[in-house]
Scaffold this motif. Sequence first.
Motif, short mmCIF file in Angstrom:
data_model
loop_
_atom_site.label_atom_id
_atom_site.label_comp_id
_atom_site.label_asym_id
_atom_site.label_seq_id
_atom_site.Cartn_x
_atom_site.Cartn_y
_atom_site.Cartn_z
N VAL A 208 -7.98 13.09 -14.24
CA VAL A 208 -7.24 13.63 -13.26
C VAL A 208 -8.27 14.08 -12.02
CG1 VAL A 208 -5.58 15.43 -12.64
CG2 VAL A 208 -5.10 13.93 -14.59
N ASP A 209 -9.36 15.20 -12.57
CA ASP A 209 -10.03 15.66 -11.87
C ASP A 209 -10.91 14.57 -10.93
OD1 ASP A 209 -9.45 18.21 -12.56
OD2 ASP A 209 -11.26 18.44 -13.88
N PHE A 210 -11.17 13.40 -11.51
CA PHE A 210 -12.01 12.34 -10.96
C PHE A 210 -11.20 11.62 -9.74
CE2 PHE A 210 -13.41 8.05 -10.53
CZ PHE A 210 -14.62 8.41 -10.40
N ASP A 211 -9.73 11.67 -10.16
CA ASP A 211 -8.82 10.99 -9.14
C ASP A 211 -8.87 11.95 -8.04
OD1 ASP A 211 -8.60 8.80 -10.84
OD2 ASP A 211 -6.87 9.48 -11.68
N GLU A 212 -8.59 13.09 -8.31
CA GLU A 212 -8.40 14.29 -7.11
C GLU A 212 -9.78 14.38 -6.31
OE1 GLU A 212 -6.90 17.58 -9.33
OE2 GLU A 212 -4.74 16.87 -9.23
N VAL B 71 -11.26 4.01 -7.93
CA VAL B 71 -12.53 3.54 -7.37
C VAL B 71 -12.13 2.47 -6.19
CG1 VAL B 71 -14.84 2.53 -7.92
CG2 VAL B 71 -13.86 4.31 -9.06
N THR B 72 -11.30 1.47 -6.79
CA THR B 72 -11.13 0.32 -5.82
C THR B 72 -11.00 0.48 -4.48
OG1 THR B 72 -10.67 -0.89 -7.72
CG2 THR B 72 -10.30 -1.72 -5.66
N PRO B 73 -10.12 1.17 -3.95
CA PRO B 73 -9.55 1.27 -2.53
C PRO B 73 -10.75 2.01 -1.54
CG PRO B 73 -8.37 2.77 -3.79
CD PRO B 73 -8.99 1.80 -4.63
N ILE B 74 -11.51 2.90 -2.15
CA ILE B 74 -12.36 3.47 -1.35
C ILE B 74 -13.61 2.67 -1.26
CG2 ILE B 74 -14.03 5.69 -1.23
CD1 ILE B 74 -11.95 7.28 -2.89
N LEU B 75 -14.09 2.20 -2.42
CA LEU B 75 -15.25 1.13 -2.22
C LEU B 75 -14.73 -0.13 -1.27
CD1 LEU B 75 -18.05 0.43 -3.24
CD2 LEU B 75 -17.09 -0.66 -5.11
N LEU B 76 -13.68 -0.54 -1.47
CA LEU B 76 -13.23 -1.60 -0.70
C LEU B 76 -13.29 -1.13 0.75
CD1 LEU B 76 -11.89 -4.57 -0.61
CD2 LEU B 76 -9.74 -3.57 -0.72
N VAL C 231 0.65 -1.28 0.14
CA VAL C 231 0.10 -0.06 0.23
C VAL C 231 0.86 1.18 0.07
CG1 VAL C 231 -1.50 1.27 1.15
CG2 VAL C 231 -2.19 -1.10 1.04
N LEU C 232 2.12 1.21 0.51
CA LEU C 232 3.14 2.18 0.69
C LEU C 232 3.42 2.87 -0.83
CD1 LEU C 232 5.27 1.10 3.65
CD2 LEU C 232 3.47 2.54 3.67
N SER C 233 3.38 2.03 -1.74
CA SER C 233 3.56 2.32 -3.04
C SER C 233 2.59 2.22 -4.04
CB SER C 233 4.80 1.42 -3.79
OG SER C 233 4.40 0.19 -3.49
N ILE C 234 1.26 2.28 -3.35
CA ILE C 234 0.11 2.20 -4.27
C ILE C 234 -0.08 3.33 -5.02
CG2 ILE C 234 -1.37 3.54 -2.55
CD1 ILE C 234 -3.49 1.43 -3.40
N SER C 235 -0.46 3.00 -6.50
CA SER C 235 -0.87 4.18 -7.52
C SER C 235 -2.09 4.02 -7.84
CB SER C 235 0.10 4.12 -8.59
OG SER C 235 0.06 4.96 -9.65
N LEU C 236 -2.74 5.30 -7.71
CA LEU C 236 -4.30 5.23 -8.23
C LEU C 236 -4.47 5.94 -9.41
CD1 LEU C 236 -5.89 5.86 -4.65
CD2 LEU C 236 -5.43 3.80 -5.92
N GLN C 237 -5.34 5.46 -10.33
CA GLN C 237 -5.63 6.22 -11.72
C GLN C 237 -6.93 5.34 -12.37
OE1 GLN C 237 -2.21 7.21 -14.27
NE2 GLN C 237 -3.64 6.55 -15.74
N SER C 238 -7.80 6.56 -12.57
CA SER C 238 -8.93 5.90 -13.29
C SER C 238 -8.78 6.32 -14.95
CB SER C 238 -10.44 6.80 -13.02
OG SER C 238 -10.07 8.00 -13.03
N PRO C 239 -8.90 4.96 -15.64
CA PRO C 239 -8.86 5.02 -16.76
C PRO C 239 -10.04 5.47 -17.69
CG PRO C 239 -9.64 2.74 -16.30
CD PRO C 239 -9.63 3.79 -15.06
N VAL C 240 -10.32 6.92 -17.70
CA VAL C 240 -11.45 7.43 -18.31
C VAL C 240 -11.20 7.56 -19.73
CG1 VAL C 240 -12.49 8.50 -16.22
CG2 VAL C 240 -10.76 9.74 -17.75
N ALA C 241 -9.79 7.67 -20.30
CA ALA C 241 -9.45 8.04 -21.58
C ALA C 241 -8.83 6.62 -22.12
CB ALA C 241 -8.25 9.14 -21.89
N SER C 242 -9.48 5.59 -21.90
CA SER C 242 -8.88 4.16 -22.27
C SER C 242 -10.06 3.16 -22.41
CB SER C 242 -7.78 3.92 -21.13
OG SER C 242 -7.32 2.23 -21.57
N ALA C 243 -10.01 2.19 -23.19
CA ALA C 243 -10.65 1.28 -23.58
C ALA C 243 -10.33 -0.05 -22.70
CB ALA C 243 -10.88 0.88 -24.93
N THR C 244 -9.13 -0.06 -21.89
CA THR C 244 -8.72 -0.96 -21.38
C THR C 244 -9.81 -1.70 -20.15
OG1 THR C 244 -7.62 0.36 -19.70
CG2 THR C 244 -6.41 -0.31 -21.42
#
Length: 745
Positions: free
Chosen positions: A533-537, A601-606, A374-387
């Motif tokens: 970026v706005d969503f993540d922030e 989304v994942t950590p907050i929901l979890l 968790v100390l190196s966790i990186s969070l990002q929502s893929p809103v500009a991606s089809a992944t």
Amino acid sequence: MNRVTRFSIARPWTVIVGWIIIFLVSAAGAIQLDGALSAGGFTNPRAEALTTQADVEKAFGDQPNQIIVAVDSKTAQDAGSLAPLVTVLQDAGASTITGPSQNPKFLSADRKTAVIVAGFGGDNTAVQNKVPDLQRSLSGKIADASVYVTGQPALDYQLNVHSKEDATRAEMIVFPFLIVVLLLVFRSVVATLVPLLMAGTALAVASALGFVATRFTDISILYSNIVSMIGLAVAVDYSLFIIKRYRDELAAGKDAVAALETATKTAGRSVVFSGIAVAVALVALFIPNVMAFTSIALGGVLVTLVAIGLSVTVLPAGLKLLGGRINWGTIRLPSGRGRQDAAKGGRRTLAGGRRPALVGLLGVAAMLLAAVPVLSISLQSPVASATVLPSGDPAREGLTVIDRNIGHEGLFPIQIVVSAPAGTSTQDVAERVESLTASAKAKAGVAAVTSVTSTGASPAQVQAALGNPQTAAGFKGLWSEQNGRTTARILVDTVEGPDSVRAHELVKEFRADGEAAPAPFTVHVTGATAQGVDFDETLVGSIPLIAGLVVVLTFVMLAFAFRSFLLPLLALFFNSLVVLASLGLLTGLLSLGGSAPLNSVTPILLFAVMFGLSMDYMVIIMSRIVEAYRSGSDFHVAVTTGVRATRSMINSAAIIMVAVFVSFSSAQISIVREIGFGLAIAVILDALVVRMFIMPAILRAAGPRVLGRASAGHGSDVPREAAAVEAADLPTHDGAPAPESAGVR
């Protein structure tokens, strides 16, 4: 609750008929839910990116919905061969068309891959609904070519389609598994069917309530996923807790009514409290005020409240009518097995009995070690991606073809928007654009920058060109003057793509540059990456308030329930351990698979879901410990017997929850897979590590003072020996083990 339950027991047929009517009415609404849900919701409409986007649309005439058509052909394409596609798009209502004729970058070097961008006005949902028809109409228009409809409306539409499929698939997977698990737990066909009926009713009613909610506001497609995920878990578990206690009381020799009264006063109370704890934790997800989280919170809260309502009304009514027939279809075990399992279980709960503090510390250390990633966790929502979509999906495949053969340049640029009020000279604005363009070009990770000065034109030359109608047309889309106000934009394409970590960093750097702009200029950043970026922030900024609200409300509820202050502190500590360890394991596993960063989304929901669900186990176990202690047992014996009495029930409930969450880890949508897998890990850690080892050890080390006022009345109810026998699920007076004593361990 007592009055409601007493009414249900007194008038069981009235309650059951009432719920049957509610179910039938709900079914009519539930089947309409999927068509009423909206895709997307992973943006903050109040943040800079979307408010600036609205200004850009007004200034430059951009359409709010951009559908991208990708053509992958075996032969070279030109304006003539692409004309049939343009005609189809225009007939569908496209008001702007941009193809290779307008933008040469939309054609590959070998001319076999082409891109057409069609702008549609109107409601986003209406444009999404055009996607399947466009895909059918465009396919086959060009011989020997594959045509893909993609872009944000298509991505949202496909996300909606796959979300429906995921929820249906998960339910089809998990229901047969639930039947097997419940048969192993109850050893009775009738007892197995009752929780399944409760779960089915809860899902139908919550889905119908969701459909009603869509009449007033936009609800995300994640609503149906969370209703299935949380609803199946809590409805089955709550039924299991009450039925388990009811059958225990029957096995102890009580008549059906007395057994039901005891079950509702003990397990029933625990279920109500646990359900409220789940709902309270999920309420915190309303704080970010973005559609995705609001929908998740609404779905989770509604289905949990419905499950509570069923547990205190229709379940007691049904058990009253069934009476001893709850054991119909009993599957017998070989003689003596239940007694042997109970004895083995008793020894397991006493592990480290002489050194509980050491066992507790070792357990905590292991959980903290699991949480290290968790100390190196990186969070990002893929809103500009089809992944987020599965491979092979046409919307995802279209972007893959474009990126492979042409590149993403021009499709999802970061937009730096410069505005100046009336009275500002054209040359001054051009100088500001020139400065920002040069700064952008100098940044690492930037592939191309397009502005009125990007070709090398000086501010004076730009001013002269804008004064000539013929040359000014070349700046269309980059410069706008309306009501005396000047708006210019700088389009930045990134090397690694719009959804890369570097692209997100660039948005923040451009915004920092904009903040340094002198008056009277204002500089804002928009585009798909900026929206992410706005969503993540927004989510990260909401974490302290979400965590604080959940922690405070949980503490108050536990303090009120158990009349203790130390016990709620321990509960918060245990829950925090579970969340941190599960997040750490999930982050580590995703990193090994190359899937980092984690969806924001994942950590907050979890956190919210597990903090609520963990209360189930905490309340059930502590209620039995307090019950045994008040009955006269020594505190250490009360802890042992309380844990032993609930062990099979907790393990069974955990298996059910894990089965539900794992079924969603097979989802086609990546975020649903992450959430399902993360919750499954958390439940396993909570039930098998914390509740069976760490919690009993720490409780025994802390001693009876941990119970606070909950220990009032110690030894005043029934003889100690009787309480120990009852709480430990040992053989009853007739020598036969209780049917549940050999449940799933």
